[in-house]
Design an enzyme around this catalytic site. Structure first.
Site, PDB file in Angstrom:
ATOM      1  N   THR A   1       0.843  -1.183   0.020  1.00 36.17           N
ATOM      2  CA  THR A   1       0.050   0.022  -0.179  1.00 36.17           C
ATOM      3  C   THR A   1       0.840   1.318   0.175  1.00 36.17           C
ATOM      4  OG1 THR A   1      -1.768  -1.001   1.046  1.00 36.17           O
ATOM      5  CG2 THR A   1      -2.027   1.300   1.343  1.00 36.17           C
TER       6      THR A   1
ATOM      7  N   CYS B   1     -10.512  -6.968   1.108  1.00 40.85           N
ATOM      8  CA  CYS B   1     -10.440  -5.468   1.370  1.00 40.85           C
ATOM      9  C   CYS B   1     -11.786  -4.979   1.131  1.00 40.85           C
ATOM     10  CB  CYS B   1      -9.374  -4.576   0.594  1.00 40.85           C
ATOM     11  SG  CYS B   1      -7.760  -5.508   0.302  1.00 40.85           S
TER      12      CYS B   1
HETATM   13  C1  LIG Z   1      -2.046  -6.835  -0.781  1.00 39.79           C
HETATM   14  C2  LIG Z   1      -1.907  -6.064  -1.924  1.00 39.79           C
HETATM   15  C3  LIG Z   1      -1.746  -4.803  -1.669  1.00 39.79           C
HETATM   16  C4  LIG Z   1      -1.513  -4.386  -0.483  1.00 39.79           C
HETATM   17  O1  LIG Z   1      -0.488  -4.753   0.310  1.00 39.79           O
HETATM   18  P1  LIG Z   1       0.068  -4.397   1.711  1.00 39.79           P
HETATM   19  O2  LIG Z   1       1.375  -4.955   2.025  1.00 39.79           O
HETATM   20  O3  LIG Z   1      -1.202  -4.961   2.478  1.00 39.79           O
HETATM   21  O4  LIG Z   1      -0.194  -2.909   1.938  1.00 39.79           O
HETATM   22  C5  LIG Z   1      -1.842  -4.104  -2.922  1.00 39.79           C
HETATM   23  N1  LIG Z   1      -1.851  -4.609  -3.869  1.00 39.79           N
HETATM   24  C6  LIG Z   1      -2.129  -5.509  -4.416  1.00 39.79           C
HETATM   25  C7  LIG Z   1      -2.491  -6.028  -5.730  1.00 39.79           C
HETATM   26  C8  LIG Z   1      -2.147  -6.703  -3.437  1.00 39.79           C
HETATM   27  O5  LIG Z   1      -2.579  -7.571  -3.617  1.00 39.79           O
END
Ligand SMILES: *Cc1c(COP(=O)(O)O)cnc(C)c1O
Length: 497
Positions: A78, A330
């Site tokens: 993120t 999410c």
């Molecule tokens: C899980 C995910 C994120 C977020 O990653 P985090 O490390 O949880 O912040 C962003 N993009 C994609 C495609 C994801 O699968």
């Protein structure tokens, strides 16, 4: 009483930490590497921490073919996505204010893109084709003279489809446009070589590849650093792009996780592809089952399927022995159908009936078989319970009253079939399609219809049913359909038997 743990089939939301990773993190925290601040290189402990971090940086870089100096540690994908999108757009705003991305990106890309729109950037969000692929030709057509950034994910988190980032990146490079790719779902699942790819920025995260949550990285191609500005400010760590004391144990765990992933990638990919095929064969024979993303190349560990005639929330609620997700983790807290599946052109009902099954390192063939069994059972049960399972509402005898409300394609569909005699209900059957609350209320109401007459057919009001069965207020609207079906029964009740 201990509840047996469900079977974990949600690897796309996060993966379990590999025991070797946990061990490395524990020893890092407890030992001398965990004491110092990696910026305090004037003493032994600071240098130990810095060395541990640089080893991990090399391991992370090696997984994606980067040079260690091109890895910026962040708190996860993120933050990496935010840094890439906000940082690149703002740093290049003097050259142009147009950004290209897609409708099926993760919110970690879409939300910063929306933020930039508020700052005056123009945004083009490209639609996928029906299989979930972003056609490089539409990327090409979307590029403008003032385009400064393109962000297209490598692997989609809901459907597992792999995008053609080589072709998309080539187009960007030819136009001098920065190209970012969110590879959170790709790293550790498929081979990545950033130096062979025309990509400038790439986001990855540890917790999708058996590392800890809360640590990730942004790959910044050497040469692209000047075209990126930070989004947080402080002590200048990570080349000024991501200041803050580096979390040594998190980074050490991330490094070990990447090292294991790099070594096992080939064999593991083939094994997971076999599990995916086993899962698909097991489910497809149910009929009315669609693989979302079919026809596009897909990562081996994710299968997203939709079931005709089955409501998604009820399906998941019935699968208590499985930890799976509808849409992405999410978004599944809301009952909104997945925006990714909608972007693929799926209608609301099909989008809502989808399951994302994702598996990985600790998944075995027998786990897949357990999942197939459970899903077959629930889909069969819910289809049999649905009004669609029987011929439409005509009563089979004069002593029968049929009433229904809602209908096919709607959120709720209820049908009661009452046997009547002497002006009273002798027996009541029901069929229902809807969320678990709706099904529970329909069953509860049906049980209480015996002995009731036409004038007082409803055993209470929707508000009372909601209270008796602890239905949240926002679902109350769905219970009105149950009431409507009873009113329809009363309407069809013959004047004389
Ligand atoms: C899980 C995910 C994120 C977020 O990653 P985090 O490390 O949880 O912040 C962003 N993009 C994609 C495609 C994801 O699968």
């Amino acid at each position: 009483m201990t509840v047996p743990e469900p079977l974990y089939l949600d690897y796309a939301a996060t993966t379990p930490v590999d025991p070797a990773v946990a061990a490395a993190m524990g020893s890092c925290l407890a030992g001398p590497d965990g004491i110092g601040n990696a910026s305090s290189i004037t003493h032994f402990f600071g240098r130990r921490a810095a060395e541990r971090i640089e080893r991990a940086r090399g391991e992370v870089a090696a997984l994606i073919g980067a040079a260690p100096g091109e890895i910026v540690f962040t708190s996860g994908a993120t933050e990496s996505d935010n840094l890439a999108v906000l940082g690149a757009a703002r740093a290049n705003a003097h050259r142009g204010r147009h950004i290209v991305s897609s409708r099926i990106e993760h919110k970690a890309v879409l939300d910063p893109v929306k933020r930039l729109e508020k700052e005056g950037f123009a945004v083009t969000l490209l639609p996928p084709d029906r299989s979930g692929r972003i056609d490089p030709n539409i990327v090409s057509a979307a590029l403008r003279a003032d385009t400064v950034l393109v962000s297209i994910m490598l692997v989609n988190n809901e459907i597992g489809v792999i995008q053609d980032i080589a072709s998309i990146g080539d187009l960007c490079r030819a136009r001098g446009v920065l190209f970012h790719s969110d590879a959170a779902q790709a790293a550790g699942r498929i081979p990545i070589d950033v130096h062979a790819l025309p990509v400038d920025l790439m986001s990855i995260t540890a917790h999708k590849l058996y590392g800890p949550k809360g640590i990730g990285a942004l790959y910044v191609r050497s040469g692209a650093r000047a075209r990126l500005q930070p989004i947080v400010f402080g002590g200048g760590q990570e080349n000024g792009l991501r200041p803050g004391t580096l979390p040594t144990h998190q980074i050490a765990g991330f490094g070990v996780a990447c090292d294991i992933a790099r070594r096992s990638l080939g064999a593991e990919g083939a094994r997971l592809a076999g599990l995916r095929e086993r899962l698909w064969q097991g489910l497809a024979s149910l009929g009315g089952v669609h693989a979302n993303g079919e026809g596009a190349p897909c990562v081996p560990g994710i299968l997203n399927v939709s079931f005709e005639g089955v409501e998604g929330e009820s399906l998941v609620a019935g699968l208590c022995e499985l930890a799976v997700s509808t849409g992405s983790a999410c978004n599944s807290a809301s009952a909104e159908p997945s925006y990714v599946l909608r972007a693929l052109g799926r209608d609301t009902q099909v989008a809502q009936s989808s399951l994302r099954l994702s598996f990985g390192r600790f998944s075995l063939p027998q786990h897949i078989d357990v999942a197939v069994e459970a899903i077959r059972r629930e889909v069969t049960r819910l289809r049999a319970l649905s009004p669609a399972s029987e011929p439409a509402g005509a009563p089979s005898s004069p002593a029968q009253v049929v009433g229904e409300a809602g209908g096919p394609g709607r959120e709720v569909w209820i049908r009661f079939r009452l046997s009547i005699g002497d002006g009273l209900v002798k027996a009541a059957l029901f069929k229902a399609y809807g969320c678990p609350h709706t099904l529970a209320v329909a069953a509860w109401v049906a049980e209480r219809l015996r002995g009731r007459g036409r004038a007082d057919l409803a055993p209470g009001t929707p508000a009372e049913w909601a209270e008796a069965l602890a239905v949240p207020v926002e679902k109350l609207g769905r219970l009105l359909v149950v009431e409507d079906a009873l009113a329809d029964c009363a309407r069809h009740w013959p004047e004389r038997e």
